[in-house]
Design a protein around this motif. Structure first.
Motif, PDB file in Angstrom:
ATOM      1  N   GLN A  19       0.828  -1.205   0.000  1.00  0.00           N
ATOM      2  CA  GLN A  19       0.000   0.000   0.000  1.00  0.00           C
ATOM      3  C   GLN A  19       0.866   1.260   0.000  1.00  0.00           C
ATOM      4  O   GLN A  19       0.609   2.197  -0.758  1.00  0.00           O
ATOM      5  N   LEU A  20       1.919   1.287   0.820  1.00  0.00           N
ATOM      6  CA  LEU A  20       2.809   2.449   0.855  1.00  0.00           C
ATOM      7  C   LEU A  20       3.559   2.631  -0.460  1.00  0.00           C
ATOM      8  O   LEU A  20       3.739   3.759  -0.925  1.00  0.00           O
ATOM      9  N   GLN A  21       3.992   1.548  -1.054  1.00  0.00           N
ATOM     10  CA  GLN A  21       4.737   1.620  -2.312  1.00  0.00           C
ATOM     11  C   GLN A  21       3.903   2.252  -3.427  1.00  0.00           C
ATOM     12  O   GLN A  21       4.418   2.995  -4.248  1.00  0.00           O
ATOM     13  N   TYR A  22       2.624   1.951  -3.455  1.00  0.00           N
ATOM     14  CA  TYR A  22       1.783   2.362  -4.579  1.00  0.00           C
ATOM     15  C   TYR A  22       0.763   3.445  -4.239  1.00  0.00           C
ATOM     16  O   TYR A  22      -0.099   3.737  -5.059  1.00  0.00           O
ATOM     17  N   GLU A  23       0.876   4.074  -3.063  1.00  0.00           N
ATOM     18  CA  GLU A  23      -0.171   5.020  -2.674  1.00  0.00           C
ATOM     19  C   GLU A  23      -0.278   6.233  -3.598  1.00  0.00           C
ATOM     20  O   GLU A  23      -1.360   6.789  -3.752  1.00  0.00           O
ATOM     21  N   ASN A  24       0.808   6.635  -4.251  1.00  0.00           N
ATOM     22  CA  ASN A  24       0.752   7.777  -5.169  1.00  0.00           C
ATOM     23  C   ASN A  24       0.833   7.348  -6.627  1.00  0.00           C
ATOM     24  O   ASN A  24       0.957   8.192  -7.507  1.00  0.00           O
ATOM     25  N   ASP A  25       0.770   6.077  -6.880  1.00  0.00           N
ATOM     26  CA  ASP A  25       0.872   5.531  -8.234  1.00  0.00           C
ATOM     27  C   ASP A  25      -0.511   5.532  -8.870  1.00  0.00           C
ATOM     28  O   ASP A  25      -1.429   4.882  -8.377  1.00  0.00           O
ATOM     29  N   LYS A  26      -0.659   6.253  -9.954  1.00  0.00           N
ATOM     30  CA  LYS A  26      -1.972   6.397 -10.613  1.00  0.00           C
ATOM     31  C   LYS A  26      -2.291   5.238 -11.553  1.00  0.00           C
ATOM     32  O   LYS A  26      -3.381   5.165 -12.093  1.00  0.00           O
ATOM     33  N   ARG A  27      -1.338   4.303 -11.741  1.00  0.00           N
ATOM     34  CA  ARG A  27      -1.587   3.177 -12.641  1.00  0.00           C
ATOM     35  C   ARG A  27      -2.445   2.105 -11.988  1.00  0.00           C
ATOM     36  O   ARG A  27      -3.138   1.361 -12.674  1.00  0.00           O
ATOM     37  N   TYR A  28      -2.373   1.993 -10.656  1.00  0.00           N
ATOM     38  CA  TYR A  28      -3.039   0.906  -9.949  1.00  0.00           C
ATOM     39  C   TYR A  28      -3.938   1.437  -8.844  1.00  0.00           C
ATOM     40  O   TYR A  28      -3.629   2.431  -8.201  1.00  0.00           O
ATOM     41  N   LEU A  29      -5.021   0.729  -8.624  1.00  0.00           N
ATOM     42  CA  LEU A  29      -5.882   0.947  -7.469  1.00  0.00           C
ATOM     43  C   LEU A  29      -5.946  -0.390  -6.749  1.00  0.00           C
ATOM     44  O   LEU A  29      -6.285  -1.409  -7.359  1.00  0.00           O
ATOM     45  N   PHE A  30      -5.577  -0.401  -5.470  1.00  0.00           N
ATOM     46  CA  PHE A  30      -5.498  -1.645  -4.716  1.00  0.00           C
ATOM     47  C   PHE A  30      -6.657  -1.794  -3.747  1.00  0.00           C
ATOM     48  O   PHE A  30      -7.116  -0.825  -3.145  1.00  0.00           O
ATOM     49  N   TYR A  31      -7.082  -3.040  -3.605  1.00  0.00           N
ATOM     50  CA  TYR A  31      -8.021  -3.455  -2.579  1.00  0.00           C
ATOM     51  C   TYR A  31      -7.290  -4.525  -1.776  1.00  0.00           C
ATOM     52  O   TYR A  31      -6.500  -5.290  -2.325  1.00  0.00           O
ATOM     53  N   PHE A  32      -7.556  -4.587  -0.467  1.00  0.00           N
ATOM     54  CA  PHE A  32      -6.823  -5.518   0.392  1.00  0.00           C
ATOM     55  C   PHE A  32      -7.791  -6.369   1.195  1.00  0.00           C
ATOM     56  O   PHE A  32      -8.814  -5.881   1.674  1.00  0.00           O
ATOM     57  N   ALA A  33      -7.432  -7.652   1.337  1.00  0.00           N
ATOM     58  CA  ALA A  33      -8.190  -8.589   2.160  1.00  0.00           C
ATOM     59  C   ALA A  33      -7.195  -9.442   2.927  1.00  0.00           C
ATOM     60  O   ALA A  33      -6.100  -9.723   2.431  1.00  0.00           O
ATOM     61  N   SER A  34      -7.558  -9.862   4.136  1.00  0.00           N
ATOM     62  CA  SER A  34      -6.635 -10.645   4.965  1.00  0.00           C
ATOM     63  C   SER A  34      -6.844 -12.148   4.837  1.00  0.00           C
ATOM     64  O   SER A  34      -6.057 -12.920   5.369  1.00  0.00           O
ATOM     65  N   ASN A  35      -7.895 -12.571   4.135  1.00  0.00           N
ATOM     66  CA  ASN A  35      -8.115 -14.007   3.909  1.00  0.00           C
ATOM     67  C   ASN A  35      -9.009 -14.175   2.683  1.00  0.00           C
ATOM     68  O   ASN A  35      -9.520 -13.209   2.123  1.00  0.00           O
ATOM     69  N   GLY A  36      -9.171 -15.426   2.267  1.00  0.00           N
ATOM     70  CA  GLY A  36      -9.940 -15.716   1.064  1.00  0.00           C
ATOM     71  C   GLY A  36     -11.394 -15.310   1.139  1.00  0.00           C
ATOM     72  O   GLY A  36     -11.976 -14.869   0.153  1.00  0.00           O
ATOM     73  N   LYS A  37     -12.004 -15.445   2.310  1.00  0.00           N
ATOM     74  CA  LYS A  37     -13.409 -15.061   2.457  1.00  0.00           C
ATOM     75  C   LYS A  37     -13.585 -13.560   2.207  1.00  0.00           C
ATOM     76  O   LYS A  37     -14.477 -13.148   1.461  1.00  0.00           O
ATOM     77  N   GLU A  38     -12.718 -12.748   2.816  1.00  0.00           N
ATOM     78  CA  GLU A  38     -12.793 -11.301   2.579  1.00  0.00           C
ATOM     79  C   GLU A  38     -12.545 -10.980   1.111  1.00  0.00           C
ATOM     80  O   GLU A  38     -13.183 -10.090   0.541  1.00  0.00           O
ATOM     81  N   GLY A  39     -11.610 -11.713   0.489  1.00  0.00           N
ATOM     82  CA  GLY A  39     -11.328 -11.515  -0.933  1.00  0.00           C
ATOM     83  C   GLY A  39     -12.544 -11.800  -1.788  1.00  0.00           C
ATOM     84  O   GLY A  39     -12.870 -11.032  -2.703  1.00  0.00           O
ATOM     85  N   LEU A  40     -13.242 -12.894  -1.509  1.00  0.00           N
ATOM     86  CA  LEU A  40     -14.458 -13.219  -2.263  1.00  0.00           C
ATOM     87  C   LEU A  40     -15.548 -12.175  -2.055  1.00  0.00           C
ATOM     88  O   LEU A  40     -16.284 -11.837  -2.979  1.00  0.00           O
ATOM     89  N   GLN A  41     -15.645 -11.656  -0.824  1.00  0.00           N
ATOM     90  CA  GLN A  41     -16.640 -10.616  -0.555  1.00  0.00           C
ATOM     91  C   GLN A  41     -16.345  -9.356  -1.373  1.00  0.00           C
ATOM     92  O   GLN A  41     -17.253  -8.744  -1.932  1.00  0.00           O
ATOM     93  N   LEU A  42     -15.056  -8.985  -1.452  1.00  0.00           N
ATOM     94  CA  LEU A  42     -14.691  -7.816  -2.263  1.00  0.00           C
ATOM     95  C   LEU A  42     -14.964  -8.064  -3.740  1.00  0.00           C
ATOM     96  O   LEU A  42     -15.471  -7.180  -4.441  1.00  0.00           O
TER      97      LEU A  42
END
Length: 195
Positions: A19-42
Motif C-alpha cells: 500500500q505504501l509503495q503504490y499510494e501515489n501511483d496512478k496506474r493501480y488501485l489496490f483493494y486488500f483482504a486478509s483471507n480468502g473469504k474477505e477476498g471473495l466478498q470484495l
C-alpha cells in the motif's frame, strides 16, 4: 486506464508495504483482504451480474487481478464445484482460486507464497494462476508480475489459461488448448521454493 488489483494476504506488514509503495501511483488501485473469504466478498461487491432465464450473465468486474497468498488460515478445504454458502468459512489461496473459478469471476490470478512444490505448482496452474511468485520477493518482482499479466491480458481476449504443466530443467512448460482448439504453451521460470 487504472488497473484494479486485489491483494489477499494474511501478513498485515506485507499489505502495508504494498500500500505504501503504490499510494501515489496512478496506474493501480489496490483493494486488500486478509483471507480468502474477505477476498471473495470484495470480488462480489465489485462484480455486476444479471440474472436471466438462462442463468447468471456477467456484466462487468471492477477488479482486474487477484494476488493471493497460498497459505492463509483456513478452516475449510473446498474441492467440489459448488458455491459455498457457509458464513464463517475462511479460505486459503487454493480455496480462493477454486471459488473464483467456480463462481466464474473473470479476473487474473497470481499466487505468492514461501511454500510450494511441483504438485502445488501444478495445482495452482490448473486453477488458472498466471504466475507463482515465491516469497521473499522484491516489489520490483511483484510489479514485473503485474506488468507481465496486463501485457498478456492485452494480447488475449480470453481467460488466463490453466492446462497442463511439466517440469523442464530450470523452467516449467505450461500447455493448453485455446477456444479454437489450437495448442498453446508458456514457459515459467522454476524457483527454489520451500516445501
Amino acid at each position: 486506464m487504472v488497473k484494479r488489483v486485489l491483494i489477499v494476504e494474511d501478513d498485515e506488514d506485507l499489505r502495508d508495504i504494498i500500500q505504501l509503495q503504490y499510494e501515489n501511483d496512478k496506474r493501480y488501485l489496490f483493494y486488500f483482504a486478509s483471507n480468502g473469504k474477505e477476498g471473495l466478498q470484495l470480488l462480489s461487491t465489485y462484480t455486476e451480474w444479471e440474472e436471466t432465464s438462462a442463468g447468471r450473465c456477467f456484466l462487468g468486474c471492477k477488479i482486474d487481478l487477484v494476488v493471493t497468498d497460498l497459505r492463509m488460515p483456513s478452516r475449510y478445504r473446498h474441492s467440489a464445484a459448488q458455491e459455498i454458502k457457509v458464513e464463517n468459512q475462511i479460505y486459503d489461496g487454493i480455496d480462493l482460486l477454486r471459488q473464483i473459478n467456480n463462481l466464474k469471476y473473470p479476473v487474473g490470478k497470481i499466487v505468492i507464497s514461501a511454500y510450494g512444490s511441483d504438485k502445488v505448482l501444478q495445482e495452482i496452474m490448473a486453477e488458472g494462476a498466471f504466475r507463482f511468485l515465491p516469497k521473499p520477493f522484491t516489489l520490483e518482482q511483484l510489479e514485473q508480475a503485474f506488468n507481465d499479466y496486463f501485457k498478456h491480458k492485452s494480447h488475449l481476449s480470453r481467460k488466463t489459461p490453466g492446462g497442463f504443466i511439466e517440469p523442464r530443467g530450470n523452467y516449467y512448460l505450461q500447455r493448453w488448448r485455446d477456444e479454437n482448439g489450437k495448442a498453446r504453451s508458456l514457459s515459467i521460470p522454476r524457483y527454489n521454493v520451500k516445501v
